[in-house]
Scaffold this active site. Structure first.
Site, short mmCIF file in Angstrom:
data_model
loop_
_atom_site.label_atom_id
_atom_site.label_comp_id
_atom_site.label_asym_id
_atom_site.label_seq_id
_atom_site.Cartn_x
_atom_site.Cartn_y
_atom_site.Cartn_z
N CYS A 111 0.65 -1.45 0.21
CA CYS A 111 0.08 -0.36 0.01
C CYS A 111 1.26 0.93 0.10
O CYS A 111 0.67 2.22 0.94
CB CYS A 111 -0.27 0.00 0.92
SG CYS A 111 -1.94 -1.29 1.80
N ALA A 148 1.56 4.02 -2.20
CA ALA A 148 0.46 5.56 -2.54
C ALA A 148 0.65 6.31 -1.21
O ALA A 148 0.25 5.68 -0.16
CB ALA A 148 -0.72 4.75 -3.18
N ASP A 155 -2.08 -6.53 -5.72
CA ASP A 155 -3.23 -6.19 -3.95
C ASP A 155 -2.43 -6.95 -3.17
O ASP A 155 -2.02 -7.80 -3.45
CB ASP A 155 -4.41 -6.88 -4.72
CG ASP A 155 -5.08 -6.77 -3.12
OD1 ASP A 155 -4.71 -7.26 -2.29
OD2 ASP A 155 -6.09 -8.66 -3.24
N CYS A 162 -2.73 5.75 10.60
CA CYS A 162 -2.92 6.79 11.08
C CYS A 162 -4.30 7.23 11.78
O CYS A 162 -5.24 8.04 11.31
CB CYS A 162 -2.66 8.13 9.69
SG CYS A 162 -4.03 7.99 8.44
#
Lengths: 454, 204
Positions: free
Chosen positions: A261, A263, A312, A382
């Site tokens: 993941c 990006a 993925d 986050c």
């Protein structure tokens, strides 16, 4: 290897999102600060009343602007010298190499004079027709492009239609409107009322200051994101807390690292910088649109040791690679970045979080299966929700006995939860690290370093 | 003669890489690239071939060319063909309509990394432009001869030029458009190929 997992008061049997019946105080806080009530209720369960209010207030403040100098293209002295010529001032962030924080702490009066075309304050007088203090043009102008409690801009017409007192924050407004109903008094008549005087001005002044700051601040960000140095990739705008996972994963020039993941590439570029463009990074991203921003950031920052794979990451093992380190900055509800994106106060529903939890668990499982023995996995989000952090890792610890939590040399962050929502968790979560807006003045963040034993 | 450097990976590895969408460049593409680099300097292709890099391409709307270090190839060839490689190594440029266009990172590689100053009798063509022209160029605009602060004496049609600002920073690359003498009043122009404003204009 951690044989001692600690006693569990209640074993975490399945991946569950904890929702509680909304208490009155949670609803009140939600109204006042513009959150969905289930969120404030959960905060109350996690932190208690006082700390929750601190957190909610901190979420309404500005996140400090921090940059990371890209040593692949430049040096701190060169970049800082050029930015300082343009009027920016920075202070060094101690724990992160090449990271600097923008100093922007002008007094309120200076901010008012700095913001152009603003007329000086005149005496406030209540206008019955418009429903606002008409002569206070500064405020009228300010409210016109103001944010409401949901984070959306209010139109002047909408503002005019609001009841008196609603401008000052709904919680306070409720008190005032109730009084109005019972006393049937005009607001101007209430000028001498001590309660009203105490209640309204302090919060609204604070909010105004905050909003002015936000405007000027955001214009600063805009210009920082379009300087020649930025375009040349000499620095990267990255939050302080977001720099820590890559830092403590400690990428080395001979490593093969997978960034799941990846990006938009802040951590990927940081790792490439730490590896001095040597070794190999495989950055995977499933989203076609986000992959473009990843590629452009890699290109801008002169990252050359990275291969971007549209893939993925939940099937990571199928790639057939044996990475020594994996960085998983998992997709999450983003509860920690409300400072930057206040719309998350009202758009993130439990169903979204449940969906994220499943994805996070699948991603972490696939990372655990793919990483080589004696390899490391850095898991970060986050979000401050334990369901997206400790609970996910707890499931992994239960299922994979080879996995253990390793400490990081971070003295500033708080340890992870070992008991929350009536669930007893692994004691090793004391080695994980959490960052909170009201304590660390950063985005809310969680990270945990995992190690795969033999 | 075909350059064997570009097809040194084994058949099985090659098949995997092709399935991942990363293909070694063929002879035709190699010719296009050579012709493109000749506009910068006729010696550049030879200098370029000494470097430990292979050229690959991915097929999108255009054929994107990547400069991949040998170290990277040894990892990529072991990836099982699941997913698609979108980017690797250095983005060198792209081929469209049988012509090679050098990308910004490719230009950076040539300008900063090839250490061309050490080569005898080799100089890159650079033009220094004034402040107003710098801004204009960063918006993707064409520059005129009057905007040049410093330029090489001999400029030929279609020469690829490295454009610098007055602080000697590379701001992009352009090519010389020289009108034919028969066109009255037409002057020499520096047309924008790519510049640093590109990152903002694309909106990523």
């Amino acid at each position: 290897m951690s044989g001692n997992r600690g006693s569990r008061r209640k074993r975490l049997s399945k991946l569950e999102f904890f929702e509680f019946p909304n208490s009155d105080s949670a609803v009140e806080l939600a109204d006042e600060y513009g959150y969905l009530p289930y969120m404030t209720e959960r905060y109350l369960q996690m932190f208690g009343n006082e700390e929750t209010i601190e957190l909610l207030k901190a979420n309404d403040q500005l996140n400090p602007i921090t940059i990371r100098i890209n040593t692949l293209k430049s040096s701190p002295s060169e970049v800082l010298g050029k930015l300082e010529k343009n009027g920016y001032e920075f202070t060094k962030i101690d724990e992160v190499l090449n990271a600097y924080k923008l100093i922007y702490d002008l007094p309120h009066e200076e901010l008012v004079t700095q913001s152009s075309n603003r007329k000086p304050k005149v005496k406030r007088e209540w206008d019955k027709d418009t429903g606002i203090y008409s002569e206070d043009e500064l405020d009228a102008e300010l409210y016109s492009d103001d944010l409401d409690e949901t984070g959306f801009a209010r139109s002047k017409r909408e503002l005019a239609s609001l009841e008196w007192g609603q401008l000052e924050g709904k919680g306070k407004a409720d008190v005032n409107t109730k009084e109005e109903k019972t006393d049937n008094k005009k607001p101007q008549q209430k000028k001498n009322d001590k309660k009203t005087k105490e209640n309204t001005p302090s919060i609204s002044e604070e909010n105004k200051r905050e909003r002015r700051l936000r405007k000027i601040y955001s214009s600063k960000i805009a210009t920082l994101g379009s300087t020649h140095e930025y375009l040349m990739g000499k620095y990267y705008l990255q939050g302080h807390a977001s720099m820590l996972p890559a830092l403590y994963l400690n990428p080395e020039p001979d490593d093969l690292i997978i960034d799941m993941c990846a990006a938009p590439g802040s951590k990927t570029t940081q790792m490439a910088q730490m590896m001095e463009n040597k070794g190999n990074i495989i950055a995977t991203e499933i989203d076609d649109k986000r992959i473009k921003s990843l590629i452009y950031n890699l290109r801008r920052c002169a990252v050359r040791n990275t291969t971007v794979l549209n893939f993925d990451a939940q099937n990571l093992k199928k790639l057939g690679l044996n990475p020594s380190k994996i960085l998983l900055d998992a997709p999450c509800s983003g509860e920690g970045v409300i400072r930057t994106d206040p719309s998350r106060k009202r758009t993130m529903h439990p169903t979204h979080i449940k969906r994220f939890m499943n994805t996070q668990l699948n991603l972490l499982k696939s990372a655990v299966e793919a990483v080589k023995t004696h390899g490391y996995i850095m898991y970060s989000t986050c979000s401050i929700a334990p369901e997206e952090n400790e609970f996910i890792i707890q499931k992994i610890l239960d299922r994979y006995p080879k996995i253990e939590i390793r400490p990081v040399n971070d003295n500033k962050g708080l340890p992870g939860f070992t008991e929350i929502f009536g669930q007893e968790l692994h004691m090793d979560f004391l080695k994980a690290r959490r960052y909170f807006p009201h304590i660390h003045d950063t985005h809310g963040f969680f990270y945990c370093l995992l190690y795969k034993n033999e | 003669m075909r350059d064997n450097r570009f097809i040194r990976v084994g058949n099985e590895d090659r098949r995997r890489m092709v399935q991942l969408g990363l293909l070694p460049i063929n002879r035709l593409q190699s010719d296009y690239i050579k012709t493109g680099l000749d506009h910068i300097s006729s010696d550049l292709w030879n200098i370029f071939q000494r470097e430990p890099y292979n050229l690959y391409y991915t097929r999108n709307k255009t054929e994107d060319i990547f400069l991949v270090h040998h170290e990277r190839v040894s990892v990529i060839k072991h990836i099982n063909p699941k997913g698609k490689i979108e980017h690797t190594g250095i983005y060198f440029g792209f081929i469209r309509n049988n012509e090679f266009y050098l990308g910004l990172e490719g230009a950076e590689f040539i300008y900063f990394d090839l250490k061309l100053n050490k080569e005898k009798n080799f100089q890159l063509k650079k033009i220094v432009v004034n402040r107003a022209a710098e801004k204009s160029f960063l918006y993707g605009n064409t520059l005129h001869h009057s905007d040049f602060v410093n330029s090489p004496q001999q400029l030929n049609r279609k020469d690829v030029i490295f454009v610098l600002n007055t602080r000697n920073q590379l701001i992009g690359i352009g090519y010389i458009y020289k009108p034919y003498k028969s066109v009255p009043g037409a002057k020499l122009e520096l047309r924008n190929l790519v510049d640093y404003g590109y990152y903002i204009r694309r909106g990523y």
